[in-house]
Design a protein around this motif. Structure first.
Motif, PDB file in Angstrom:
ATOM      1  N   ILE A  68       0.837  -1.207   0.000  1.00 26.74           N
ATOM      2  CA  ILE A  68       0.000   0.000   0.000  1.00 26.74           C
ATOM      3  C   ILE A  68       0.865   1.248   0.000  1.00 26.74           C
ATOM      4  N   TYR A  69       1.924   1.224   0.804  1.00 26.64           N
ATOM      5  CA  TYR A  69       2.797   2.405   0.885  1.00 26.64           C
ATOM      6  C   TYR A  69       3.600   2.606  -0.395  1.00 26.64           C
ATOM      7  N   ILE A  70       4.214   1.534  -0.900  1.00 27.32           N
ATOM      8  CA  ILE A  70       5.052   1.654  -2.095  1.00 27.32           C
ATOM      9  C   ILE A  70       4.244   2.186  -3.279  1.00 27.32           C
ATOM     10  N   THR A  71       3.000   1.760  -3.369  1.00 25.27           N
ATOM     11  CA  THR A  71       2.159   2.185  -4.479  1.00 25.27           C
ATOM     12  C   THR A  71       1.953   3.695  -4.516  1.00 25.27           C
ATOM     13  N   GLN A  72       1.990   4.331  -3.349  1.00 19.30           N
ATOM     14  CA  GLN A  72       1.740   5.772  -3.286  1.00 19.30           C
ATOM     15  C   GLN A  72       2.863   6.526  -2.564  1.00 19.30           C
ATOM     16  N   ALA A  73       4.054   5.931  -2.515  1.00 18.32           N
ATOM     17  CA  ALA A  73       5.163   6.514  -1.758  1.00 18.32           C
ATOM     18  C   ALA A  73       5.506   7.925  -2.221  1.00 18.32           C
ATOM     19  N   LEU A 152      -2.015   8.558  10.466  1.00 13.03           N
ATOM     20  CA  LEU A 152      -1.086   9.211   9.538  1.00 13.03           C
ATOM     21  C   LEU A 152      -1.138   8.588   8.149  1.00 13.03           C
ATOM     22  N   LEU A 153      -1.159   7.263   8.093  1.00 13.60           N
ATOM     23  CA  LEU A 153      -1.210   6.599   6.796  1.00 13.60           C
ATOM     24  C   LEU A 153      -2.549   6.862   6.119  1.00 13.60           C
ATOM     25  N   GLY A 154      -3.610   6.936   6.925  1.00 15.27           N
ATOM     26  CA  GLY A 154      -4.921   7.235   6.375  1.00 15.27           C
ATOM     27  C   GLY A 154      -4.983   8.642   5.784  1.00 15.27           C
ATOM     28  N   ILE A 155      -4.467   9.621   6.517  1.00 19.11           N
ATOM     29  CA  ILE A 155      -4.452  11.000   6.028  1.00 19.11           C
ATOM     30  C   ILE A 155      -3.590  11.115   4.774  1.00 19.11           C
ATOM     31  N   ALA A 156      -2.433  10.445   4.802  1.00 15.41           N
ATOM     32  CA  ALA A 156      -1.538  10.478   3.643  1.00 15.41           C
ATOM     33  C   ALA A 156      -2.207   9.851   2.423  1.00 15.41           C
ATOM     34  N   THR A 157      -2.939   8.763   2.642  1.00 16.49           N
ATOM     35  CA  THR A 157      -3.651   8.099   1.550  1.00 16.49           C
ATOM     36  C   THR A 157      -4.764   8.995   1.012  1.00 16.49           C
ATOM     37  N   LEU A 158      -5.449   9.664   1.906  1.00 14.18           N
ATOM     38  CA  LEU A 158      -6.509  10.591   1.507  1.00 14.18           C
ATOM     39  C   LEU A 158      -5.956  11.717   0.643  1.00 14.18           C
ATOM     40  N   ARG A 159      -4.837  12.278   1.062  1.00 20.32           N
ATOM     41  CA  ARG A 159      -4.242  13.409   0.344  1.00 20.32           C
ATOM     42  C   ARG A 159      -3.617  12.985  -0.988  1.00 20.32           C
ATOM     43  N   ALA A 160      -3.077  11.758  -1.028  1.00 23.51           N
ATOM     44  CA  ALA A 160      -2.363  11.314  -2.228  1.00 23.51           C
ATOM     45  C   ALA A 160      -3.293  11.118  -3.421  1.00 23.51           C
ATOM     46  N   GLY A 161      -4.480  10.585  -3.181  1.00 25.18           N
ATOM     47  CA  GLY A 161      -5.430  10.375  -4.259  1.00 25.18           C
ATOM     48  C   GLY A 161      -5.109   9.217  -5.176  1.00 25.18           C
ATOM     49  N   VAL A 162      -4.171   8.372  -4.779  1.00 25.81           N
ATOM     50  CA  VAL A 162      -3.847   7.191  -5.589  1.00 25.81           C
ATOM     51  C   VAL A 162      -4.945   6.148  -5.438  1.00 25.81           C
ATOM     52  N   PHE A 163      -5.385   5.923  -4.213  1.00 27.08           N
ATOM     53  CA  PHE A 163      -6.528   5.067  -3.927  1.00 27.08           C
ATOM     54  C   PHE A 163      -7.768   5.955  -3.782  1.00 27.08           C
TER      55      PHE A 163
END
Length: 217
Positions: A68-73, A152-163
């Motif tokens: 999950i992290y590598i996909t949106q690192a 933190l990972l949730g907020i980062a995922t939200l901001r990234a917009g990859v998922f």
């Protein structure tokens, strides 16, 4: 050489997605089938099976989170990195508890029942009659890692917009909701793990399908 399958980054990411799905399924299933936290349960086959599956779940979670992290690192930056490391540390600590439950506690039920009851009481809020070493300190530390890492990972995922952004919200919510354990008595607080299990299954399904780019939807 033409008949051999190549190991590609895409295939590894899809494999990580599969592990995330398995982790989510186990996380939910373990809450349902977990035996009661008492001395008599520790000597049962179900206790050992559930504790062993929890070890496997922690390993699967580590692999899934890595995917999950590598996909949106690149998109998550430092926030994603800190969230990934913190959340991963939780699963490592969790693994140590599960190992103790599966392979140590069953051996001590006759010779050191007070120690076993003390370990079991950590999560039920019962004060131990004997010295438990680092475990009483490690448990709340692990809880902090789970909550902080998930947020933190949730907020980062939200901001990234990859998922899909809803998954970032779900991941962060799944971490925050554990605060309700302060008012929900054990073992009913196990239900709080279900949202995280759903998040893992959902994220893992997207990784496995190879359709992680959501364009912010």
């Amino acid at each position: 050489m033409n008949g051999k399958r190549k190991v590609t980054t895409e295939n590894l990411i899809r494999l990580a997605g599969l592990f995330a799905i398995l982790a989510g399924i186990l996380y939910i299933g373990i809450q349902i089938f977990h035996p009661e936290d008492n001395l008599s349960s520790v000597n049962t086959n179900l206790w050992v099976i559930v504790a062993s599956l929890t070890i496997a779940m922690s390993i699967f979670s580590l692999i899934g989170i890595l995917g999950i992290y590598i996909t949106q690192a690149e998109e998550t930056g430092w926030l994603g990195l800190v969230g990934f490391v913190t959340f991963s540390l939780f699963w490592l600590v969790s693994m140590s508890f599960s190992f103790t439950e599966a392979f140590v506690l069953p051996l001590l039920t006759n010779d050191a029942p007070n120690f076993v009851n003390g370990i079991l009481g950590i999560f039920g809020g019962t004060k131990s009659e004997v010295e438990l070493g680092i475990f009483p300190t490690l448990a709340p530390f692990a809880g902090g890692l789970y909550m902080l890492g998930g947020i933190l990972l949730g907020i980062a995922t939200l901001r990234a917009g990859v998922f899909p952004r809803i998954l970032g919200v779900l991941l962060a919510f799944s971490a925050v909701v554990t605060l309700a354990a302060a008012i929900i008595p054990h073992p009913f607080d196990r239900i709080l793990a279900i949202p995280m299990g759903i998040a893992f299954i959902w994220l893992g399904s997207i990784l496995f399908s190879g359709h992680e780019r959501s364009n912010g939807k």
